[in-house]
Design an enzyme around this catalytic site. Structure first.
Site, PDB file in Angstrom:
ATOM      1  N   GLU A  70      76.720  47.017  68.857  1.00 15.46           N
ATOM      2  CA  GLU A  70      75.776  46.128  68.184  1.00 15.46           C
ATOM      3  C   GLU A  70      76.388  44.775  67.843  1.00 15.46           C
ATOM      4  O   GLU A  70      75.711  43.747  67.923  1.00 15.46           O
ATOM      5  CB  GLU A  70      75.277  46.811  66.901  1.00 15.46           C
ATOM      6  CG  GLU A  70      74.175  46.064  66.200  1.00 15.46           C
ATOM      7  CD  GLU A  70      73.656  46.843  65.003  1.00 15.46           C
ATOM      8  OE1 GLU A  70      73.146  46.194  64.070  1.00 15.46           O
ATOM      9  OE2 GLU A  70      73.759  48.077  64.997  1.00 15.46           O
ATOM     10  N   ASP A  71      77.679  44.754  67.482  1.00 17.12           N
ATOM     11  CA  ASP A  71      78.273  43.534  66.920  1.00 17.12           C
ATOM     12  C   ASP A  71      79.386  42.922  67.762  1.00 17.12           C
ATOM     13  O   ASP A  71      79.972  41.923  67.353  1.00 17.12           O
ATOM     14  CB  ASP A  71      78.832  43.831  65.516  1.00 17.12           C
ATOM     15  CG  ASP A  71      77.738  44.229  64.541  1.00 17.12           C
ATOM     16  OD1 ASP A  71      76.600  43.771  64.716  1.00 17.12           O
ATOM     17  OD2 ASP A  71      78.023  45.010  63.618  1.00 17.12           O
TER      18      ASP A  71
END
Length: 786
Positions: free
Chosen positions: A133-134
């Site tokens: 996600e990051d």
């Protein structure tokens, strides 16, 4: 100059000291995590030499370097260590709002799961859960470096990507949907997600106030009830306490101060009761000859005290069970012996104060004996009695269940086995809702409704136990048993007596549903039911009936039109229709004849256009009928033809880019500025605007539904009189405070009606002239919730 250099040097020294402190923090977190896992799963951390951790750190691989293959470089690293180094490298340079390195978050999440004694794949997923996600890391990278199993777990926890969503609710809905679908395949997904949310809530103080409130509210509405449903009491309690502290800080501090005032007195009383219980248990032969006996006292949480004060409308000093006691023994027989020993010393506080959740477990698997007795000094005390295994399940819930399952028979991680069927029936129902629901607002509401709130437990005539949301009717019970039984519910008996379909069930009721093949769902049933399953089934039936009605009407319309428009009579017209049916369907881009009937019945396709395609434009005009354009205008099927006789630009609604559109507002749902709305093209009345979720939308043709939005230009929004309903506590000053909140928002109250309800609360109906729902309702809502 020298002074400036000194300041720069001091700043540099501070930065170096901070980095050194953070590096040590990360190192300590990993070392303590390895030690914690080693205590219950040595195999998971086998091969990790903590004394050589510096060497691993210095030689760690750059997993973000596309020229490196992590598998080739790290083949000999233990998977647990490799996951830590992988995550640390991926999050390099990223920080939390607190200023700490981002890698501390995955480490804390893994610690929470280690406290639950979860397996190695769960811990690896916790360490890696934010990398996709990051960071630039992909699921393919994780699958290649570790395994497809780890990649699936990480994917289940990862939020949906940066897709173009229409609203925050739609994005939130898709995140929930993805998590629930992944949970159905592997229950460990939701355990990682709950651990992730728990650590995020622990660090809420570093977030901006508005974001802090948003996360706390979402946690209170979704994640805390989810933890409760999963039987994870420890996480549920922590989530509720932390969110209560951030949502209502003044109330939290007040209760904390009141509890702190009498802490010494409470500890003294707790010690007295624990010693008395231990003595009584040993007199009953428990805790001797090496058998297990643990007697402990605990203080009720602040949020639990707050809820009890609100629910029973009592003051802090009137909450008598601020302390609870727990007895843990070896087996079920010892539980009942302990209960007898307690009752031989202290009298039960009432017949309804003895609860046997061993014989009748809760749906989330919770088992225990509860009794409330009049203890020392005449105070009421609650005692819970359970076995060691019951205690682990009570604290860790589904996590403990999953551990026992894996340990004993190496079962799957999902929730589909027969043994799990009863315990996780609610999860299967929630999964079914995920697959049925398309509207994001309705989906979020149904998730909250299924997870949140207290339950009632009722019996079938055969003695089977069922759990329903408090406030459910016999109709909810019918749909819980089977959808067909709900659709044909003609009546019900509760405890042998006939009742109406809207009768609310109570704890311990025996409910018998009377089936009638002549009965079918009605729109007013939506007012009788509480559960999302019942509501969705009724809505689906009503929509299906509307479609069947449209198919019937479309078929009849075509048959009549063939008689009217065929140049060579009705019989030849039918033959011509059958010969050209496939060409007609291809031209109109319809899959089959039934869809053609439905389209004509709905009004999406005019009958003239069908006849024109069959017999030609000259045949249509020769019959002296209205032109197609005129008929479409009369039917209100062409959006451009909808225009008011008198321009009305003050509706506050925009259709596409048009403001000057004939509009009416649904009187049933009375949509307010700022709410989510939809429009329905009507015949002769332009577009009717409904609030999303309005039951009148069920009867609308889905093809007539159009997207409408509220005008962002306030000069085009007129004041409208509206009425709101507010449920409030029946106590001095509450109504005055609510009126003050409305006044401070800048609105003048026209009239008010008040009514006291049977549950002791009050209902206020307030009318005032109003533009925007957003500021006013939030002001009132904040006042009422507190």
């Amino acid at each position: 100059m020298d002074s400036f250099q000194c300041e720069c040097q001091e700043d540099k020294d501070d930065f170096v000291d901070t980095q050194r402190r953070y590096d040590q923090l990360v190192r300590d977190l990993f070392i303590s995590l390895v030690e914690k896992v080693k205590a219950y799963n040595l195999e998971a951390v086998e091969g990790i030499d903590l004394s050589n951790l510096d060497h691993y750190e210095q030689d760690r691989i750059d997993f973000n370097d596309n020229n490196n293959d992590p598998t080739d470089h790290a083949r000999l690293l233990p998977p647990f260590l490799k996951a830590y180094l992988f995550a640390k490298s991926a999050h390099q340079g990223q920080c939390r709002k607190s200023g700490e390195p981002y890698i501390t978050h995955p480490l804390h999440v893994a610690h929470i799961l280690a406290d639950l004694k979860l397996d190695a794949p769960s811990l690896l997923a916790a360490l890696l859960h934010d990398t996709v996600e990051d960071t630039p890391v992909t699921l393919r990278d994780i699958s290649h470096a570790f395994s497809p199993e780890i990649a699936r777990l990480v994917d289940g926890v990862t939020k949906v990507g940066e897709l173009p969503f229409a609203s925050r609710e739609e994005r939130q809905s898709e995140n929930y949907r993805k998590m629930i679908l992944a949970t159905a395949r592997d229950i460990r997904v939701v355990l990682v997600k709950l651990a992730d949310r728990t650590h995020n809530v622990r660090t809420l103080q570093y977030m901006p106030p508005e974001k802090r409130r948003q996360i706390a509210l979402e946690t209170m509405e979704i994640y805390a009830p989810l933890a409760h449903r999963l039987g994870m009491h420890r996480l549920k309690t922590e989530l509720e306490e932390e969110c209560f502290r951030h949502l209502y800080p003044e109330r939290y501090e007040e209760l904390e101060g009141r509890v702190r005032e009498k802490a010494a007195e409470r500890r003294e009383y707790e010690g007295q009761v624990v010693r008395e219980l231990e003595r009584r248990m040993k007199e009953a032969g428990l805790g001797t000859c090496g058998t297990t006996l643990e007697v402990t006292g605990r203080t009720k949480g602040l949020y639990s005290i707050h809820c009890k004060m609100k629910r029973q409308r009592i003051e802090f000093d009137d909450v008598h069970d601020k302390i609870g006691f727990r007895i843990v023994v070896d087996d079920v027989e010892s539980c009942y012996r302990a209960l007898g020993a307690i009752h031989s010393r202290w009298k039960p506080a009432g017949t309804g104060k003895i609860k046997d959740y061993i014989a009748l477990p809760k749906p989330n698997g919770y088992r225990s004996l509860h009794t409330t007795v009049i203890g020392p000094r005449g105070k009421r005390i609650e005692v819970q009695i359970r076995t060691t295994e019951m205690h682990e399940v009570a604290e860790s819930g589904i996590a403990a269940h999953w551990i026992y399952k894996q340990r004993n028979r190496g079962g799957r991680s999902g929730v589909g086995s027969e043994k799990d069927a009863a315990q996780f029936a609610w999860l299967r129902e929630l999964l079914a809702e995920v697959r049925r629901q398309n509207d994001p607002i309705e989906f979020i509401d149904s998730v909250k409704e299924d997870l949140f709130g207290r339950e009632v437990f009722v019996f079938s005539p055969e003695g089977d136990l069922y759990a329903l949301a408090r406030g459910s009717s016999v109709l909810d019970f019918a749909y819980l048993i089977h959808s067909d039984l709900g659709d044909h519910c003609g009546g019900a008996k509760v405890n042998g007596k006939m009742v109406t379909l809207k009768h609310l069930v109570q704890n311990g009721d025996t409910v018998e549903i009377l089936k009638s093949n002549h009965q079918t769902p009605k729109r007013e049933w939506l007012r009788y039911v509480r559960t999302s399953k019942a509501k969705n089934r009724i809505r689906a039936w009503l929509k299906r009936r509307q479609r069947e009605k449209s198919i019937f009407e479309g078929k009849a319309t075509i048959e009549q039109a063939l008689k009217k428009y065929s140049p060579r009579g009705a019989v030849e017209g039918k033959k011509e229709y059958q010969r050209n049916l496939q060409h007609l369907l291809n031209t109109l881009k319809l899959p089959d004849e039934k869809e053609l009937f439905a389209a004509v019945g709905y009004g999406r396709i005019s009958i003239e256009s069908v006849m024109k395609e069959l017999f030609g434009a000259s045949a249509i005009q020769s019959r002296g009928t209205k032109s197609i354009e005129k008929r479409e205008k009369d039917d209100g099927l062409v959006l451009q033809s909808i225009s008011p006789s008198k321009p009305s630009s003050k509706t506050g609604i925009v259709v596409g880019k048009e403001r000057n559109i004939l509009l009416t507002f649904c009187k049933n749902c009375t949509p307010l500025y700022g709410e989510h709305v939809l429009g329905v093209i009507t015949k002769g009345k332009g577009i009717k605007v409904h609030r999303q979720g309005c039951e009148h939308l069920l009867e609308a043709d889905e093809r007539r539904v159009v997207d409408v939005t509220w005008d962002t230009d306030s000069t085009h929004v007129a004041l409208r009189p509206i009425q709101i309903q507010v449920f409030l506590e029946d106590s001095p000053g509450v109504f005055a405070g609510m009126c003050n909140a409305i006044s401070q928002a800048g609105y003048n109250i026209g009239n008010v009606s008040l009514r006291k309800m049977s549950n002791g609360r009050g209902l206020a109906r307030i009318c005032f002239v109003f533009v925007s729902i957003l500021s006013t309702i939030s002001s009132i809502d904040t006042f009422v919730l507190i």
